[in-house]
Design a protein around this motif. Structure first.
Motif, PDB file in Angstrom:
ATOM      1  N   VAL A 351      67.464   9.758 -45.112  1.00 27.05           N
ATOM      2  CA  VAL A 351      67.906   9.792 -46.508  1.00 27.05           C
ATOM      3  C   VAL A 351      66.711   9.797 -47.450  1.00 27.05           C
ATOM      4  O   VAL A 351      66.676  10.521 -48.450  1.00 27.05           O
ATOM      5  CB  VAL A 351      68.835   8.599 -46.809  1.00 27.05           C
ATOM      6  N   ASP A 352      65.697   8.991 -47.122  1.00 26.24           N
ATOM      7  CA  ASP A 352      64.502   8.925 -47.971  1.00 26.24           C
ATOM      8  C   ASP A 352      63.752  10.254 -48.000  1.00 26.24           C
ATOM      9  O   ASP A 352      63.152  10.615 -49.020  1.00 26.24           O
ATOM     10  CB  ASP A 352      63.569   7.813 -47.478  1.00 26.24           C
ATOM     11  N   ARG A 353      63.767  10.971 -46.882  1.00 27.23           N
ATOM     12  CA  ARG A 353      63.085  12.272 -46.842  1.00 27.23           C
ATOM     13  C   ARG A 353      63.857  13.329 -47.623  1.00 27.23           C
ATOM     14  O   ARG A 353      63.300  14.342 -48.025  1.00 27.23           O
ATOM     15  CB  ARG A 353      62.926  12.759 -45.390  1.00 27.23           C
ATOM     16  N   GLY A 354      65.137  13.073 -47.829  1.00 27.68           N
ATOM     17  CA  GLY A 354      65.992  14.103 -48.409  1.00 27.68           C
ATOM     18  C   GLY A 354      66.513  15.000 -47.302  1.00 27.68           C
ATOM     19  O   GLY A 354      66.202  14.810 -46.121  1.00 27.68           O
ATOM     20  N   PHE A 355      67.313  15.964 -47.659  1.00 28.28           N
ATOM     21  CA  PHE A 355      67.917  16.836 -46.658  1.00 28.28           C
ATOM     22  C   PHE A 355      67.416  18.262 -46.854  1.00 28.28           C
ATOM     23  O   PHE A 355      68.192  19.217 -46.915  1.00 28.28           O
ATOM     24  CB  PHE A 355      69.443  16.768 -46.763  1.00 28.28           C
ATOM     25  N   GLY A 356      66.096  18.363 -46.955  1.00 30.24           N
ATOM     26  CA  GLY A 356      65.483  19.654 -47.236  1.00 30.24           C
ATOM     27  C   GLY A 356      65.476  20.603 -46.067  1.00 30.24           C
ATOM     28  O   GLY A 356      65.355  21.815 -46.263  1.00 30.24           O
ATOM     29  N   ASN A 357      65.571  20.099 -44.849  1.00 35.77           N
ATOM     30  CA  ASN A 357      65.605  21.008 -43.697  1.00 35.77           C
ATOM     31  C   ASN A 357      66.836  20.739 -42.845  1.00 35.77           C
ATOM     32  O   ASN A 357      67.406  19.660 -42.867  1.00 35.77           O
ATOM     33  CB  ASN A 357      64.327  20.881 -42.851  1.00 35.77           C
ATOM     34  N   ARG A 358      67.210  21.739 -42.097  1.00 35.84           N
ATOM     35  CA  ARG A 358      68.475  21.690 -41.349  1.00 35.84           C
ATOM     36  C   ARG A 358      68.478  20.588 -40.304  1.00 35.84           C
ATOM     37  O   ARG A 358      69.513  19.973 -40.033  1.00 35.84           O
ATOM     38  CB  ARG A 358      68.717  23.046 -40.674  1.00 35.84           C
ATOM     39  N   SER A 359      67.329  20.305 -39.704  1.00 39.88           N
ATOM     40  CA  SER A 359      67.278  19.284 -38.652  1.00 39.88           C
ATOM     41  C   SER A 359      67.640  17.909 -39.208  1.00 39.88           C
ATOM     42  O   SER A 359      68.328  17.120 -38.546  1.00 39.88           O
ATOM     43  CB  SER A 359      65.891  19.252 -38.010  1.00 39.88           C
ATOM     44  N   ASP A 360      67.200  17.602 -40.436  1.00 42.31           N
ATOM     45  CA  ASP A 360      67.547  16.319 -41.042  1.00 42.31           C
ATOM     46  C   ASP A 360      69.026  16.252 -41.388  1.00 42.31           C
ATOM     47  O   ASP A 360      69.668  15.200 -41.259  1.00 42.31           O
ATOM     48  CB  ASP A 360      66.706  16.073 -42.305  1.00 42.31           C
ATOM     49  N   VAL A 361      69.579  17.378 -41.829  1.00 36.72           N
ATOM     50  CA  VAL A 361      71.025  17.412 -42.104  1.00 36.72           C
ATOM     51  C   VAL A 361      71.807  17.136 -40.821  1.00 36.72           C
ATOM     52  O   VAL A 361      72.732  16.326 -40.793  1.00 36.72           O
ATOM     53  CB  VAL A 361      71.437  18.775 -42.705  1.00 36.72           C
ATOM     54  N   GLU A 362      71.425  17.799 -39.741  1.00 38.31           N
ATOM     55  CA  GLU A 362      72.134  17.608 -38.466  1.00 38.31           C
ATOM     56  C   GLU A 362      71.959  16.191 -37.937  1.00 38.31           C
ATOM     57  O   GLU A 362      72.893  15.614 -37.365  1.00 38.31           O
ATOM     58  CB  GLU A 362      71.638  18.639 -37.455  1.00 38.31           C
ATOM     59  N   LEU A 363      70.779  15.608 -38.136  1.00 38.10           N
ATOM     60  CA  LEU A 363      70.544  14.232 -37.696  1.00 38.10           C
ATOM     61  C   LEU A 363      71.417  13.266 -38.492  1.00 38.10           C
ATOM     62  O   LEU A 363      72.026  12.350 -37.928  1.00 38.10           O
ATOM     63  CB  LEU A 363      69.068  13.882 -37.867  1.00 38.10           C
ATOM     64  N   ALA A 364      71.499  13.487 -39.802  1.00 38.74           N
ATOM     65  CA  ALA A 364      72.346  12.635 -40.645  1.00 38.74           C
ATOM     66  C   ALA A 364      73.810  12.760 -40.235  1.00 38.74           C
ATOM     67  O   ALA A 364      74.531  11.757 -40.163  1.00 38.74           O
ATOM     68  CB  ALA A 364      72.174  13.020 -42.116  1.00 38.74           C
ATOM     69  N   LEU A 365      74.257  13.960 -39.942  1.00 38.13           N
ATOM     70  CA  LEU A 365      75.649  14.164 -39.526  1.00 38.13           C
ATOM     71  C   LEU A 365      75.919  13.505 -38.185  1.00 38.13           C
ATOM     72  O   LEU A 365      77.017  12.974 -37.949  1.00 38.13           O
ATOM     73  CB  LEU A 365      75.959  15.662 -39.445  1.00 38.13           C
ATOM     74  N   ASP A 366      74.933  13.523 -37.302  1.00 37.73           N
ATOM     75  CA  ASP A 366      75.097  12.870 -36.001  1.00 37.73           C
ATOM     76  C   ASP A 366      75.304  11.364 -36.182  1.00 37.73           C
ATOM     77  O   ASP A 366      76.217  10.779 -35.588  1.00 37.73           O
ATOM     78  CB  ASP A 366      73.873  13.141 -35.130  1.00 37.73           C
ATOM     79  N   TYR A 367      74.472  10.747 -37.017  1.00 40.60           N
ATOM     80  CA  TYR A 367      74.648   9.322 -37.299  1.00 40.60           C
ATOM     81  C   TYR A 367      75.994   9.059 -37.980  1.00 40.60           C
ATOM     82  O   TYR A 367      76.689   8.075 -37.671  1.00 40.60           O
ATOM     83  CB  TYR A 367      73.513   8.816 -38.198  1.00 40.60           C
ATOM     84  N   LEU A 368      76.356   9.929 -38.905  1.00 42.57           N
ATOM     85  CA  LEU A 368      77.616   9.740 -39.632  1.00 42.57           C
ATOM     86  C   LEU A 368      78.800   9.730 -38.679  1.00 42.57           C
ATOM     87  O   LEU A 368      79.663   8.848 -38.758  1.00 42.57           O
ATOM     88  CB  LEU A 368      77.784  10.854 -40.673  1.00 42.57           C
ATOM     89  N   HIS A 369      78.852  10.683 -37.774  1.00 46.96           N
ATOM     90  CA  HIS A 369      80.010  10.798 -36.895  1.00 46.96           C
ATOM     91  C   HIS A 369      80.023   9.732 -35.795  1.00 46.96           C
ATOM     92  O   HIS A 369      81.068   9.457 -35.213  1.00 46.96           O
ATOM     93  CB  HIS A 369      80.091  12.205 -36.315  1.00 46.96           C
ATOM     94  N   LYS A 370      78.865   9.129 -35.521  1.00 44.49           N
ATOM     95  CA  LYS A 370      78.846   7.991 -34.587  1.00 44.49           C
ATOM     96  C   LYS A 370      79.281   6.703 -35.283  1.00 44.49           C
ATOM     97  O   LYS A 370      79.673   5.741 -34.616  1.00 44.49           O
ATOM     98  CB  LYS A 370      77.431   7.806 -34.011  1.00 44.49           C
ATOM     99  N   SER A 371      79.191   6.677 -36.589  1.00 44.89           N
ATOM    100  CA  SER A 371      79.493   5.470 -37.357  1.00 44.89           C
ATOM    101  C   SER A 371      80.945   5.470 -37.817  1.00 44.89           C
ATOM    102  O   SER A 371      81.705   6.398 -37.538  1.00 44.89           O
ATOM    103  CB  SER A 371      78.578   5.400 -38.592  1.00 44.89           C
ATOM    104  N   ARG A 372      81.294   4.435 -38.574  1.00 43.84           N
ATOM    105  CA  ARG A 372      82.606   4.358 -39.219  1.00 43.84           C
ATOM    106  C   ARG A 372      82.498   4.742 -40.694  1.00 43.84           C
ATOM    107  O   ARG A 372      83.331   4.347 -41.515  1.00 43.84           O
ATOM    108  CB  ARG A 372      83.188   2.948 -39.095  1.00 43.84           C
TER     109      ARG A 372
END
Length: 422
Positions: A351-372
């Motif tokens: 989140v601090d890096r921002g979502f400027g590249n696709r890999s960070d977006v996919e990483l954030a989505l991976d954490y999101l879908h593992k969480s509640r």
């Protein structure tokens, strides 16, 4: 009998969880204050701010909201049949749509084209905000005859026209906000058509939004009521404040649920809240009823935006009217990601890096879908929806069937918001 009904609904619809659900409130004092610390409680007075107060519950929020909704239905005397809130005000909504098309006519051809496209036949959908305000006007107790400053009594027909003016104004402010928002976010699509800024350029889009705001306040000025003008001016101030908050977040603010809720109130819920209060004020209601109308709009608006944030991750482009993942692709952090960060602190670095590249977006989505994160956002939205239902329940009792039906419709709208079928 009521006790048995309650137990039946409780056993069949409410689900228990052995973990707490944090509850955030949008409430109660003038100015952008926040609650600090677990010992603080939410105040009860009127407010234009969002407070990050917390309480702990052991209800599953969807079950609890369903329980309150059914309990309200069981207490009414109207036959319990499927109720379409929009059908109750369909004629008024059609009349408002026609008036809006006339009100946004401009002498400059390009400006006329820019504004009229949002109010052309079939482009407005269900005019959700206008429907809420029309139903609120019908759900309030019958007002006493009112007298204007020049000593003229306002008849019910005149009051109805004034309420429709508030609904029209709310629609114009909403569209103006969307025009400005699309420019700031560099959006390519919106819920009606290709965004105006991508077709005609940013400058014309901003001017079209300004034009709509000017038309809105010309209409309000005809009401000759400074209190109502002030309430809707506050909405515009909040829209600007919310957009500024979104554009100028620090790293700490990007991680803050309180900051997100404050911004959400400014950008979305304030329009619902202050417009509903304006409806009650014009009807000559008491300060207590004005506050209940305000609280209904505020909590409905908060629930509306929270579910919209969920749909940004789970909906399709066709259902949203915009590209999926539009917020995260615009580097905007919303409630699902904020809740996911509480479970996975390592997500903060992304989140601090921002979502400027696709890999960070996919990483954030991976954490999101593992969480509640998505579930907790839905639960929080259901909490707000429940507060909206409470506001309707607290309105003065009435035996008028139209009043009762309109209140049922307002309660029904909270359910539609939670299920994403608004």
């Amino acid at each position: 009998m009521y006790g048995r009904t309650t137990l039946r609904i409780l056993s069949s619809r409410a689900t228990f969880h052995y973990r707490s659900v944090e509850r955030f409130y949008c409430a109660a004092r003038p100015g952008p204050h926040y609650c600090r610390g677990p010992a603080m409680t939410c105040p009860k007075e009127t407010s234009y701010a969002v407070l990050g107060c917390r309480e702990t519950y052991f209800w599953h929020s969807h079950g609890f909201h369903d329980f309150r909704y059914q309990a309200y239905e069981d207490r009414t005397s109207v036959i319990e049949e499927p109720l379409d809130p929009f059908s109750l005000v369909s004629d008024e909504l059609s009349a408002i749509a026609k008036r809006l098309r006339l009100m946004v006519v401009a002498e400059v051809p390009k400006l006329a084209l820019a504004t009229e496209c949002f109010f052309r036949m079939g482009a407005q959908g269900k005019s959700f905000r206008a429907a809420v305000l029309l139903l609120m006007s019908k759900a309030l107790p019958m007002p006493l005859p009112q007298m204007t400053a020049d000593g003229v009594f306002i008849c019910l027909k005149e009051l109805d026209a004034r309420h429709k003016c508030i609904a029209e104004t709310a629609e114009m402010i909403y569209v103006a906000g969307r025009l400005h928002d699309n420019v700031l976010d560099d959006a390519e699509t919106n819920c009606v058509m290709g965004s105006l800024n991508s077709v005609m350029g940013n400058k014309l889009s901003v001017l079209a939004g300004d034009f709509l705001l000017s038309r809105a306040f010309v209409a309000l000025a005809n009401l000759k009521n400074t209190e109502v003008i002030s309430l809707l001016a506050i909405v515009v101030e909040h829209l600007v404040s919310g957009e500024t908050m979104q554009m100028t977040t620090s790293l700490e603010q990007r991680r803050s649920m309180e900051y997100y809720l404050q911004k959400t109130f400014y950008k979305t819920a304030s329009l619902f809240a202050n417009s509903c209060k304006a409806i009650a004020f014009l009807a000559g209601q008491t300060a207590e009823v004005e506050l209940l109308a305000y609280n209904y709009g505020r909590n409905l608006g908060m629930a509306y935006q929270l579910i919209d944030d969920v749909l940004d991750f789970t909906g399709s482009s066709s259902s949203l009217g915009k590209g999926s993942l539009s917020d995260i692709n615009k580097n905007i952090v919303t409630a699902p990601i904020l809740f996911a960060m509480e479970e996975y602190p390592q997500l903060r670095e992304v989140v601090d890096r921002g979502f400027g590249n696709r890999s960070d977006v996919e990483l954030a989505l991976d954490y999101l879908h593992k969480s509640r994160g998505l579930d907790r956002t839905r639960e929080l939205a259901a909490e707000y929806a429940d507060e909206a239902v409470k506001a309707i329940e607290a309105l003065p009792q009435s035996d008028d069937e139209d009043v009762i039906k309109s209140r049922r419709a307002l309660v029904n709208l909270t359910g539609r918001v939670i299920t994403g079928t608004k």
